[in-house]
Design a protein around this motif. Structure first.
Motif, short mmCIF file in Angstrom:
data_model
loop_
_atom_site.label_atom_id
_atom_site.label_comp_id
_atom_site.label_asym_id
_atom_site.label_seq_id
_atom_site.Cartn_x
_atom_site.Cartn_y
_atom_site.Cartn_z
N GLU A 6 -28.73 55.28 54.90
CA GLU A 6 -28.23 55.58 56.50
C GLU A 6 -26.87 55.05 56.45
N GLU A 7 -26.56 53.81 55.89
CA GLU A 7 -25.42 53.35 56.21
C GLU A 7 -24.35 53.46 55.34
N ASP A 8 -24.54 53.90 53.92
CA ASP A 8 -23.49 53.86 53.14
C ASP A 8 -23.80 55.20 52.06
N GLY A 9 -24.85 55.72 52.35
CA GLY A 9 -25.38 56.84 51.41
C GLY A 9 -25.67 56.51 49.88
N VAL A 10 -26.07 55.26 49.74
CA VAL A 10 -26.30 54.75 48.58
C VAL A 10 -27.69 53.91 48.56
N LEU A 11 -28.24 53.68 47.19
CA LEU A 11 -29.25 52.66 47.17
C LEU A 11 -28.44 51.69 46.15
N VAL A 12 -28.84 50.31 46.84
CA VAL A 12 -28.31 49.22 45.56
C VAL A 12 -29.40 48.53 45.05
N LEU A 21 -34.99 52.15 34.60
CA LEU A 21 -34.51 52.21 35.91
C LEU A 21 -35.92 52.49 36.79
N PRO A 22 -36.03 51.78 38.18
CA PRO A 22 -36.90 52.12 38.85
C PRO A 22 -36.96 53.68 39.24
N ALA A 23 -38.36 54.12 39.42
CA ALA A 23 -38.36 55.62 39.65
C ALA A 23 -37.51 56.35 40.55
N ALA A 24 -37.16 55.48 41.75
CA ALA A 24 -36.30 55.93 42.55
C ALA A 24 -34.68 56.37 42.26
N LEU A 25 -34.37 55.14 41.51
CA LEU A 25 -33.07 55.28 40.95
C LEU A 25 -32.76 56.43 39.58
N ARG A 26 -33.76 56.81 39.13
CA ARG A 26 -33.58 58.03 37.93
C ARG A 26 -33.13 59.11 38.33
N ARG A 27 -33.35 59.41 39.92
CA ARG A 27 -32.78 60.73 40.61
C ARG A 27 -31.34 60.44 41.12
N CYS A 28 -30.61 59.50 40.66
CA CYS A 28 -29.56 59.02 41.21
C CYS A 28 -28.35 58.90 40.16
N THR A 29 -27.26 58.86 40.51
CA THR A 29 -26.11 58.50 39.55
C THR A 29 -25.69 57.33 39.89
N PHE A 85 -26.17 53.23 43.39
CA PHE A 85 -26.71 54.47 42.93
C PHE A 85 -26.55 55.58 44.12
N THR A 86 -26.00 56.75 43.82
CA THR A 86 -26.04 57.74 44.77
C THR A 86 -27.06 58.81 44.49
N PRO A 87 -27.94 59.20 45.31
CA PRO A 87 -28.69 60.15 44.96
C PRO A 87 -28.20 61.67 44.84
N ASP A 88 -28.79 62.23 43.63
CA ASP A 88 -28.24 63.50 43.10
C ASP A 88 -29.00 64.49 43.96
N PRO A 89 -28.08 65.22 44.71
CA PRO A 89 -28.72 66.50 45.38
C PRO A 89 -29.77 67.31 44.86
N GLY A 90 -29.42 67.63 43.63
CA GLY A 90 -30.32 68.60 42.69
C GLY A 90 -31.60 67.73 42.48
N LEU A 91 -31.64 66.60 42.49
CA LEU A 91 -33.00 65.87 42.18
C LEU A 91 -33.59 65.32 43.26
N TRP A 92 -32.96 64.57 44.41
CA TRP A 92 -33.49 64.08 45.47
C TRP A 92 -34.18 64.96 46.38
N PRO A 93 -35.34 64.78 46.66
CA PRO A 93 -36.25 65.49 47.73
C PRO A 93 -35.43 65.71 49.01
N ARG A 94 -35.50 66.85 49.42
CA ARG A 94 -34.98 67.38 50.77
C ARG A 94 -35.81 67.15 51.78
N THR A 95 -35.10 66.59 52.88
CA THR A 95 -35.87 66.40 54.14
C THR A 95 -35.53 67.53 54.81
N PRO A 96 -36.75 68.03 55.79
CA PRO A 96 -36.82 69.11 56.70
C PRO A 96 -36.07 69.10 57.48
#
Length: 376
Positions: free
Chosen positions: A301-307, A342-350, A365-376
């Motif tokens: 939410e703040e920076d668009g990344v996972l750390v 890698l933890p499971a969540a980070l495998r879908r990131c770059t 790590f920045t979520p990969d749009p092609g792999l990250w689940p989309r929110t409705p």
């Protein structure tokens, strides 16, 4: 089961400290196992048992067992089998004998095992070995291929489908099971490392190396033992000068932020249990505080990344590198290297960046749009 792994710089007295620690705990009423190639067998008794690894005998036993299991394949090749009397141990036998001793240390009815490890660089390599070898086995013989061995008779009739022999799968399975058992001992929260140093110019550098190497493997350094401290009240000018230098290096160890146990120099080599009783570290064999987990911080939410926060105390930027390879992160810190899943969540990131702040490696790590689940 509490396990204390004792290592240190070469010649600092780690074998003596390991024996003194085990003896003190046994005299306090605990059932203790001391694992050491150089321990005096006469120490056994009164709650203390001594296990001495025998690399040569261990190598011969394992080699002959492997030869017996592989006899059918060796007969087809026309190989002449070896006999016990003609076998001599190969380089690396000591490390594997020590790993089996670690596995054995977690068994039995004792409450505490004290393990005399080799000097620091070799000890760190031995402790990392089970995870490394298991990774190699998984790459060379993936579990899915091993699962297919039941279909081997059918697949062998199909052209272009190579299938290793059954004994290879079985041997790999046994190795995997043994290595997993050893790794479980090393990774257990009740296992920790004690570092034995003789205060001197190289002591602080050795402490930094130990903290970094152990942190990369997720191991606990529960205390530092400053061994062979000279008396501070000597009237001999030469000895007093050495004492001043030694205590200056001791002060550097204290400021490094670790718990330091101080043991005196006896003025002679330790002779028997009564001398060992004078060299028992004050640190009790309590369960150590666990190493902090490598936590993943959600900052989408703040920076668009996972750390990913990876604790590497004492690391410096110039000696640090990381490379993403598939679902692993290859970390190189000075002389140490580890492939970390890698933890499971980070495998879908770059990986989009990293920074080192006071021993905390922060990998972004920045979520990969092609792999990250989309929110409705």
């Amino acid at each position: 089961m509490r396990i204390i792994l004792v290592t240190g710089t070469g010649g600092a007295g780690r074998t003596t400290v390991a024996a003194a620690t085990a003896l003190a705990e046994a005299r306090a009423g605990r059932r203790v196992l001391l694992v050491s190639e150089d321990a005096d067998p006469l120490l056994s008794g009164g709650g203390l048992r001594v296990l001495r690894p025998e690399p040569a005998a261990d190598f011969r036993r394992e080699f002959l067992a492997l030869q017996a299991r592989s006899s059918a394949a060796l007969d087809l090749l026309g190989a002449a089998p070896f006999e016990d009397a003609e076998l001599t141990e190969l380089p690396g036998s000591r490390q594997f004998a020590l790993l089996r001793s670690l596995r054995d240390a977690a068994e039995g009815d004792h409450e505490l095992a004290v393990v005399d490890l080799p000097p620091l660089p070799e000890a760190l390599a031995v402790l990392a070995l089970p995870e490394q070898l298991r990774r190699y086995l998984r790459r060379l013989l993936p579990p899915e291929r091993q699962a297919a061995r039941a279909l081997r008779p059918l697949l062998a009739q199909l052209a272009g489908v190579p299938m290793p022999a059954q004994w290879l799968y079985e041997t790999t399975g046994r190795w995997e099971a043994e290595l997993a058992a050893v790794q479980a001992v090393v990774d257990a929260p009740t296992t920790s490392v004690r570092l034995v140093l003789e205060p001197g110019p190289a002591a602080v550098r050795a402490l930094r190396t130990a903290r970094l190497g152990l942190a990369l493997q997720g191991l606990v350094l529960d205390s530092v033992v400053a061994n062979r401290l000279l008396p501070a009240d000597s009237e001999d000018p030469w000895l007093a000068g050495l004492t001043v230098q030694q205590h200056r290096h001791l002060a550097e160890l204290r400021t490094a932020g670790d718990v330091v146990d101080e043991l005196p120099h006896l003025g002679r080599d330790p002779r028997g249990p009564e001398d060992l009783a004078l060299l028992a570290p004050a640190r009790p064999a309590a369960v150590p505080a666990p190493v902090p987990d490598w936590a993943v911080e959600d900052r989408r939410e703040e920076d668009g990344v996972l750390v990913w926060h990876i604790g590497l105390p004492g690391a410096v930027k110039e000696e640090l590198s990381l490379v993403r390879r598939g679902d692993e992160l290859l970390l190189t810190v000075g002389a140490f290297r580890r492939n970390v899943p890698l933890p499971a969540a980070l495998r879908r990131c770059t990986v989009t960046g990293a920074g080192l702040v006071d021993g905390d490696l922060r990998v972004r790590f920045t979520p990969d749009p092609g792999l990250w689940p989309r929110t409705p």
